[in-house]
Design a protein around this motif. Structure first.
Motif, PDB file in Angstrom:
ATOM      1  N   THR A   8      43.483  79.967  15.110  1.00  0.00           N
ATOM      2  CA  THR A   8      43.443  79.317  13.807  1.00  0.00           C
ATOM      3  C   THR A   8      42.231  79.796  13.017  1.00  0.00           C
ATOM      4  O   THR A   8      41.137  79.921  13.555  1.00  0.00           O
ATOM      5  CB  THR A   8      43.362  77.791  13.975  1.00  0.00           C
ATOM      6  N   VAL A   9      42.441  80.046  11.742  1.00  0.00           N
ATOM      7  CA  VAL A   9      41.339  80.416  10.857  1.00  0.00           C
ATOM      8  C   VAL A   9      40.547  79.152  10.527  1.00  0.00           C
ATOM      9  O   VAL A   9      41.075  78.207   9.945  1.00  0.00           O
ATOM     10  CB  VAL A   9      41.865  81.049   9.557  1.00  0.00           C
ATOM     11  N   THR A  10      39.289  79.141  10.928  1.00  0.00           N
ATOM     12  CA  THR A  10      38.398  78.029  10.577  1.00  0.00           C
ATOM     13  C   THR A  10      37.138  78.605   9.932  1.00  0.00           C
ATOM     14  O   THR A  10      36.803  79.780  10.117  1.00  0.00           O
ATOM     15  CB  THR A  10      37.991  77.215  11.820  1.00  0.00           C
ATOM     16  N   GLN A  11      36.424  77.746   9.195  1.00  0.00           N
ATOM     17  CA  GLN A  11      35.194  78.206   8.560  1.00  0.00           C
ATOM     18  C   GLN A  11      34.169  78.645   9.603  1.00  0.00           C
ATOM     19  O   GLN A  11      33.453  79.637   9.410  1.00  0.00           O
ATOM     20  CB  GLN A  11      34.605  77.086   7.687  1.00  0.00           C
ATOM     21  N   GLU A  12      34.109  77.915  10.711  1.00  0.00           N
ATOM     22  CA  GLU A  12      33.147  78.260  11.765  1.00  0.00           C
ATOM     23  C   GLU A  12      33.456  79.624  12.366  1.00  0.00           C
ATOM     24  O   GLU A  12      32.563  80.452  12.562  1.00  0.00           O
ATOM     25  CB  GLU A  12      33.180  77.182  12.850  1.00  0.00           C
ATOM     26  N   ARG A  13      34.728  79.892  12.674  1.00  0.00           N
ATOM     27  CA  ARG A  13      35.099  81.185  13.242  1.00  0.00           C
ATOM     28  C   ARG A  13      34.940  82.299  12.223  1.00  0.00           C
ATOM     29  O   ARG A  13      34.611  83.434  12.570  1.00  0.00           O
ATOM     30  CB  ARG A  13      36.537  81.128  13.756  1.00  0.00           C
ATOM     31  N   ASN A  14      35.182  81.974  10.951  1.00  0.00           N
ATOM     32  CA  ASN A  14      35.121  82.998   9.919  1.00  0.00           C
ATOM     33  C   ASN A  14      33.702  83.508   9.689  1.00  0.00           C
ATOM     34  O   ASN A  14      33.497  84.571   9.105  1.00  0.00           O
ATOM     35  CB  ASN A  14      35.688  82.451   8.615  1.00  0.00           C
ATOM     36  N   ILE A  15      32.710  82.762  10.152  1.00  0.00           N
ATOM     37  CA  ILE A  15      31.328  83.233  10.102  1.00  0.00           C
ATOM     38  C   ILE A  15      31.128  84.388  11.079  1.00  0.00           C
ATOM     39  O   ILE A  15      30.376  85.323  10.819  1.00  0.00           O
ATOM     40  CB  ILE A  15      30.353  82.085  10.428  1.00  0.00           C
ATOM     41  N   LYS A  16      31.857  84.339  12.205  1.00  0.00           N
ATOM     42  CA  LYS A  16      31.702  85.343  13.254  1.00  0.00           C
ATOM     43  C   LYS A  16      32.734  86.461  13.164  1.00  0.00           C
ATOM     44  O   LYS A  16      32.509  87.562  13.683  1.00  0.00           O
ATOM     45  CB  LYS A  16      31.816  84.676  14.625  1.00  0.00           C
ATOM     46  N   LEU A  17      33.875  86.184  12.532  1.00  0.00           N
ATOM     47  CA  LEU A  17      34.983  87.128  12.500  1.00  0.00           C
ATOM     48  C   LEU A  17      35.470  87.338  11.077  1.00  0.00           C
ATOM     49  O   LEU A  17      35.224  86.523  10.191  1.00  0.00           O
ATOM     50  CB  LEU A  17      36.173  86.593  13.311  1.00  0.00           C
ATOM     51  N   ASN A  18      36.210  88.422  10.867  1.00  0.00           N
ATOM     52  CA  ASN A  18      37.075  88.553   9.701  1.00  0.00           C
ATOM     53  C   ASN A  18      38.496  88.264  10.166  1.00  0.00           C
ATOM     54  O   ASN A  18      38.884  88.656  11.269  1.00  0.00           O
ATOM     55  CB  ASN A  18      37.016  89.968   9.118  1.00  0.00           C
ATOM     56  N   PHE A  19      39.272  87.583   9.322  1.00  0.00           N
ATOM     57  CA  PHE A  19      40.653  87.268   9.660  1.00  0.00           C
ATOM     58  C   PHE A  19      41.613  87.969   8.718  1.00  0.00           C
ATOM     59  O   PHE A  19      41.345  88.115   7.518  1.00  0.00           O
ATOM     60  CB  PHE A  19      40.905  85.758   9.580  1.00  0.00           C
ATOM     61  N   SER A  20      42.748  88.371   9.275  1.00  0.00           N
ATOM     62  CA  SER A  20      43.828  88.903   8.463  1.00  0.00           C
ATOM     63  C   SER A  20      44.471  87.765   7.680  1.00  0.00           C
ATOM     64  O   SER A  20      44.109  86.591   7.830  1.00  0.00           O
ATOM     65  CB  SER A  20      44.882  89.550   9.366  1.00  0.00           C
ATOM     66  N   ASP A  21      45.438  88.108   6.827  1.00  0.00           N
ATOM     67  CA  ASP A  21      46.262  87.069   6.230  1.00  0.00           C
ATOM     68  C   ASP A  21      46.959  86.300   7.347  1.00  0.00           C
ATOM     69  O   ASP A  21      47.246  86.853   8.417  1.00  0.00           O
ATOM     70  CB  ASP A  21      47.319  87.686   5.308  1.00  0.00           C
ATOM     71  N   SER A  22      47.263  85.050   7.095  1.00  0.00           N
ATOM     72  CA  SER A  22      47.942  84.236   8.091  1.00  0.00           C
ATOM     73  C   SER A  22      49.376  84.716   8.306  1.00  0.00           C
ATOM     74  O   SER A  22      50.060  85.091   7.339  1.00  0.00           O
ATOM     75  CB  SER A  22      47.960  82.775   7.630  1.00  0.00           C
ATOM     76  N   PHE A  23      49.836  84.721   9.565  1.00  0.00           N
ATOM     77  CA  PHE A  23      51.227  85.079   9.836  1.00  0.00           C
ATOM     78  C   PHE A  23      52.095  83.853  10.098  1.00  0.00           C
ATOM     79  O   PHE A  23      53.322  83.965  10.208  1.00  0.00           O
ATOM     80  CB  PHE A  23      51.339  86.082  10.990  1.00  0.00           C
TER      81      PHE A  23
END
Length: 266
Positions: free
Chosen positions: A102-117
């Motif tokens: 799941t894309v979360t703000q906390e994870r997005n600090i550490k990762l880049n995410f693709s568009d949601s599938f």
């Protein structure tokens, strides 16, 4: 032109080449080696799971297979515990994360995410003794209730956010969390709605009750290292392509509407 100037140009050119190689993204690396390495935790039906032959299969796995074919490379799945996915990506053990994340703000600090599938949400499985007593997730926010979750997941985070008054316990796999409720060691299990619906279809879990309406909004996506924008661009275009050409709908129906695959799951 002086020898010193020529040498400077040569050194600069070599430096630029090395810089370009250093900045190559996950997709470029996969094409170069002929293998796309994906970190996954195969315990999340129907996205990634293990069949009776020990193969990792599922909706997200099929998407990754099509992605690899589009790249002209082999797909290598690297199975790790869910809590080690981000660390493994950062340590370059694999090129991207494909694990129902799941894309979360906390994870997005550490990762880049693709568009949601796909978009899912958290739902609740209940012990049958709670029939008529619990009709919403809010009813469980009480110290008298024992809530099971899966360690490191957004279900765990959601339980801590919405059910802080209850007694919470997290387990390594969702199967163990469900088992806690079946055995009466927990009153409820919080996890992603697709998994819970499938878990209910298993004979050993048939007595459980469900609060089927998800109480969170959670987009799932592929995770990549920070700054890998070329790979994000390629994956996002890939997701758009399979959505337009019918591939996505075909795979979605296979795993979410048809049930034949359940007989092959261990």
């Amino acid at each position: 032109m002086s020898k010193g100037y020529c040498s400077a140009l040569l050194i600069g050119a070599v430096a630029l080449i090395h810089m370009g190689l250093a900045q190559a993204g996950a997709i470029d690396d996969a094409v170069r080696r002929g293998v796309l390495k994906v970190g996954t935790t195969p315990t999340y039906m129907p996205f990634e799971m293990t069949d009776k032959q020990g193969r990792i299969v599922g909706f997200e796995i099929d998407l990754l297979k099509v992605m690899s074919q589009a790249l002209g490379v082999e797909l290598e799945l690297v199975a790790v515990p869910y809590t080690e996915l981000v660390e493994g990506l950062q340590a370059k053990k694999f090129d991207l994360i494909g694990s129902g994340m799941t894309v979360t703000q906390e994870r997005n600090i550490k990762l880049n995410f693709s568009d949601s599938f796909i978009v899912v949400g958290q739902s609740v499985l209940l012990h049958p003794s709670l029939m008529g007593k619990v009709t919403s997730v809010e009813d469980l926010d009480d110290a008298s209730y024992r809530i099971a979750t899966t360690e490191g997941t957004t279900g765990d985070a959601a339980a801590r956010r919405f059910l802080g008054a209850a007694r919470l316990s997290s387990f390594a796999t969702p199967e163990e969390g469900v088992r806690q409720v079946v055995q009466g060691k927990a009153d409820a299990f919080v996890h992603d709605a697709p998994y819970n619906l499938i878990a209910l279809s298993r004979p050993e879990n048939s007595a459980l009750l469900a609060l089927e309406q998800p109480f969170t909004f959670e987009p799932l996506a592929f995770g990549l290292k920070k700054g890998d924008f070329d790979s994000l661009n390629w994956i996002n275009h890939f997701l758009n392509q399979v959505a337009q050409d019918g591939t996505y709908d075909r795979l979605h129906d296979k795993w979410f509407k048809e049930t034949a695959w359940m007989a092959e799951i261990d």
